[in-house]
Design a protein around this motif. Structure first.
Motif, short mmCIF file in Angstrom:
data_model
loop_
_atom_site.label_atom_id
_atom_site.label_comp_id
_atom_site.label_asym_id
_atom_site.label_seq_id
_atom_site.Cartn_x
_atom_site.Cartn_y
_atom_site.Cartn_z
N UNK A 2 55.46 45.68 57.57
CA UNK A 2 54.01 45.92 57.59
C UNK A 2 53.35 45.21 56.41
N UNK A 3 54.03 45.26 55.24
CA UNK A 3 53.48 44.57 54.07
C UNK A 3 53.31 43.08 54.33
N UNK A 4 54.31 42.46 54.97
CA UNK A 4 54.21 41.02 55.22
C UNK A 4 53.14 40.74 56.27
N UNK A 5 53.00 41.65 57.26
CA UNK A 5 51.94 41.46 58.26
C UNK A 5 50.57 41.49 57.57
N UNK A 26 54.65 41.88 65.05
CA UNK A 26 54.08 41.25 63.85
C UNK A 26 52.84 40.43 64.19
N UNK A 27 51.93 41.05 64.96
CA UNK A 27 50.74 40.34 65.39
C UNK A 27 49.74 40.23 64.25
N UNK A 28 49.07 39.07 64.18
CA UNK A 28 47.96 38.93 63.23
C UNK A 28 46.81 39.82 63.70
N UNK A 40 47.59 48.45 69.65
CA UNK A 40 47.25 49.83 69.25
C UNK A 40 48.31 50.45 68.36
N UNK A 41 49.58 50.29 68.76
CA UNK A 41 50.66 50.93 68.02
C UNK A 41 50.76 50.33 66.62
N UNK A 42 50.61 49.01 66.55
CA UNK A 42 50.70 48.35 65.24
C UNK A 42 49.53 48.76 64.35
#
Lengths: 183, 253
Positions: free
Chosen positions: A58-61, B56-58, B62-64
Motif C-alpha cells: 500500500x505504501x508503494x501504491x 496495485x492500481x494507480x 473499491x477494495x483497494x
C-alpha cells in the motif's frame, strides 16, 4: 477441552454436563491457554502479512500515485509555461506586424499627400498664370475701352456744343476740358 | 440454565465451544469457536489488505480504496500522536487496530462469536502493548526512560507523591485498556441479547404480543449504536496504543 481434565479429576460429572455453570464464561481460566495460543497464531500471522506484504505494498501504491500526480502536475505547469511563452511570442509578432503596417500606411499616406500637393501646386500655378493673363487682358481691354470713351466723350461734347451754340466746337478745348474733368 | 433455554440466556453467546480438541505438550490448545473467529478475522484482513491491493492500481478499485483508507487512517493516527518516530510501530498498531475492529464488527453478525468479548484476549493485547512500551523505552533511553515518572517543574516536596501517582497510573494502563474494550463488547452484546429475548417473550405472551415490536425497534437502534461502538472502541484502543508508545519514544513530559 480443558473441562475434560477437571472432569477427570472430579470423576463424578456426567460427560457434557454443565461443569462450569458457576463461572462466567469470559472469566473461565480453563479457556485461557487455548485462546492465548490461537490469538498468538492468528495475530502473529496478521502481523507478518501486514508488515511483510500488505503495508509495504500500500505504501508503494501511495508513493507511486504521489509521484504520478507530482510529475503530471509539473508537466501541466511546464505546458502552461510553454503556452504562455507562445502567447507572448505571438503577441510580440502581432505588435511588430501592426507597427510595420502602421508605418507603411503612414508612408503611403505621406506619399499620396506629397503627390497630391505637387499636383495641386502645379494646377494652382497654371490657374494663377491663366488668371494673371486674363487680368492683363481685362486691363488692356479696359484701358482701350477707356481710350475709346475719351474719344466718344469728346465727340459727344462737340456735338452737344454745336447743337447748343450752333457753331463747331474747338476739339482741342473739349479734349482739354475732358482731361481736366478726368484728372 | 443455558442448557434449558439458551435462547433466553444472555451469557450463552460467550460460551467457548470446542470444535477440535487439541493438546500441545500437555497444554490445552483446542480449536474452539473463538479460534475459528480469530481465523475468520485473519482471513478477512488478509483478503482486504492483500487480495484487495494485489492489482496495485494507480486509480484504485473499491477494495483497494478501503485498504488505502485503513492504511492512511492508522498512519495519520500514529503521526498525530507519536510523530514520525512512531511510524516504526506502524505494522503493530495497524495489526492491532484491524484485529480489534474486525473482531468487533464480525461479532455484531448474529450467531457469530466476539473474540474481543473475552477478557483474556483484550488483556493479552494490552499486556503486549505495555511490555512493548517498557521494552522499547528502556532499550532506547536506558534509565532515562524512568523520567517518564518524574514530571519536570514539580516542587521537591510534592515529587514523591507525583511519582507514586505516575507509577500507579502507568500500572493501571493495561487494566483500563483491556477492561474498556472487553466491557464495551460484553455489555453491548448482552443488551442486544436481552432485547432479543424480550421480543421472543412478548411475542409468545398472548395479547402482549402487540408490544413485541417495541423492543425490536430498540434492537435496530442498538445495533446501529453498537456499530458505532465497534469502530470507536477499535479507534480508542489503537490511539491509546499510540499514546503509550509515544511515552516510550519521547519519555520527557
Amino acid at each position: 477441552m480443558a473441562h475434560d481434565a477437571e472432569e477427570l479429576q472430579a470423576g463424578t460429572e456426567v460427560p457434557g454436563g454443565p461443569a462450569h455453570e458457576a463461572t462466567f464464561p469470559p472469566f473461565d481460566p480453563n479457556n485461557f491457554a487455548a485462546e492465548l495460543i490461537w490469538l498468538a497464531i492468528t495475530f502473529g500471522a496478521i502481523y507478518f502479512l501486514m508488515s511483510r506484504i500488505a503495508l509495504p505494498r500500500v505504501g508503494s501504491i501511495l508513493a507511486a500515485r504521489k509521484d504520478k500526480i507530482e510529475s503530471d502536475l509539473s508537466a501541466a505547469a511546464k505546458a502552461q509555461d510553454d503556452a504562455a511563452a507562445a502567447a507572448a511570442a505571438h503577441e510580440k509578432t502581432l505588435g511588430a506586424a501592426k507597427s510595420k503596417a502602421q508605418t507603411l500606411g503612414q508612408a503611403a499616406h505621406a506619399d499620396a499627400q506629397k503627390q497630391a500637393d505637387v499636383r495641386r501646386a502645379a494646377l494652382e500655378s497654371e490657374l494663377n498664370a491663366k488668371l494673371a493673363a486674363a487680368e492683363a487682358q481685362i486691363a488692356s481691354t479696359k484701358s482701350a475701352a477707356m481710350a475709346n470713351v475719351d474719344a466718344i466723350a469728346a465727340e459727344t461734347a462737340q456735338a452737344i456744343l454745336q447743337h447748343v451754340t450752333g457753331k463747331p466746337a474747338d476739339p482741342a478745348a473739349v479734349s482739354a476740358a475732358i482731361a481736366a474733368l478726368k484728372g | 440454565m443455558s442448557e434449558a433455554a439458551p435462547v433466553m440466556d444472555p451469557i450463552h453467546q460467550f460460551h467457548i465451544k470446542v470444535l477440535a480438541p487439541l493438546s500441545i505438550g500437555g497444554v490445552d490448545a483446542s480449536f474452539t469457536n473463538a479460534s475459528l473467529f480469530m481465523v475468520v478475522i485473519l482471513a478477512v484482513i488478509a483478503f482486504l489488505m492483500i487480495v484487495g491491493t494485489s492489482g496495485e492500481h494507480i486509480i484504485p478499485n473499491r477494495l483497494q480504496t478501503l485498504a488505502e483508507m485503513a492504511y492512511e487512517f492508522v498512519a495519520s493516527m500514529i503521526r498525530q500522536t507519536a510523530g514520525d518516530a512512531g511510524m516504526r510501530f506502524f505494522p503493530f498498531v495497524f495489526s492491532v487496530f484491524m484485529f480489534v475492529f474486525f473482531s468487533n464488527l464480525i461479532g455484531l453478525i448474529p450467531y457469530t462469536f466476539t473474540v474481543t468479548s473475552q477478557i483474556i484476549v483484550t488483556f493479552a493485547f494490552s499486556a503486549t502493548i505495555i511490555l512493548l512500551v517498557l521494552g522499547y523505552g528502556f532499550y532506547k533511553h536506558g534509565t532515562h526512560f524512568l523520567r517518564l515518572f518524574v514530571p519536570s517543574g514539580v516542587s521537591p516536596l510534592l515529587l514523591p507523591f507525583i511519582v507514586l501517582i505516575e507509577i500507579i497510573s502507568f500500572a493501571a494502563r493495561p487494566i483500563s485498556l483491556s477492561v474498556r474494550l472487553f466491557g464495551n463488547m460484553l455489555a453491548g452484546h448482552i443488551t442486544l441479547k436481552i432485547f432479543g429475548a424480550f421480543v421472543v417473550m412478548l411475542a409468545g405472551a398472548g395479547a402482549y404480543a402487540l408490544l413485541a415490536p417495541l423492543p425490536f425497534i430498540g434492537i435496530i437502534l442498538l445495533t446501529a449504536f453498537e456499530l458505532l461502538v465497534a469502530f470507536l472502541q477499535a479507534y480508542v484502543f489503537a490511539i491509546l496504543t499510540c499514546v503509550y508508545l509515544n511515552d516510550a519514544i519521547h519519555p520527557g513530559h
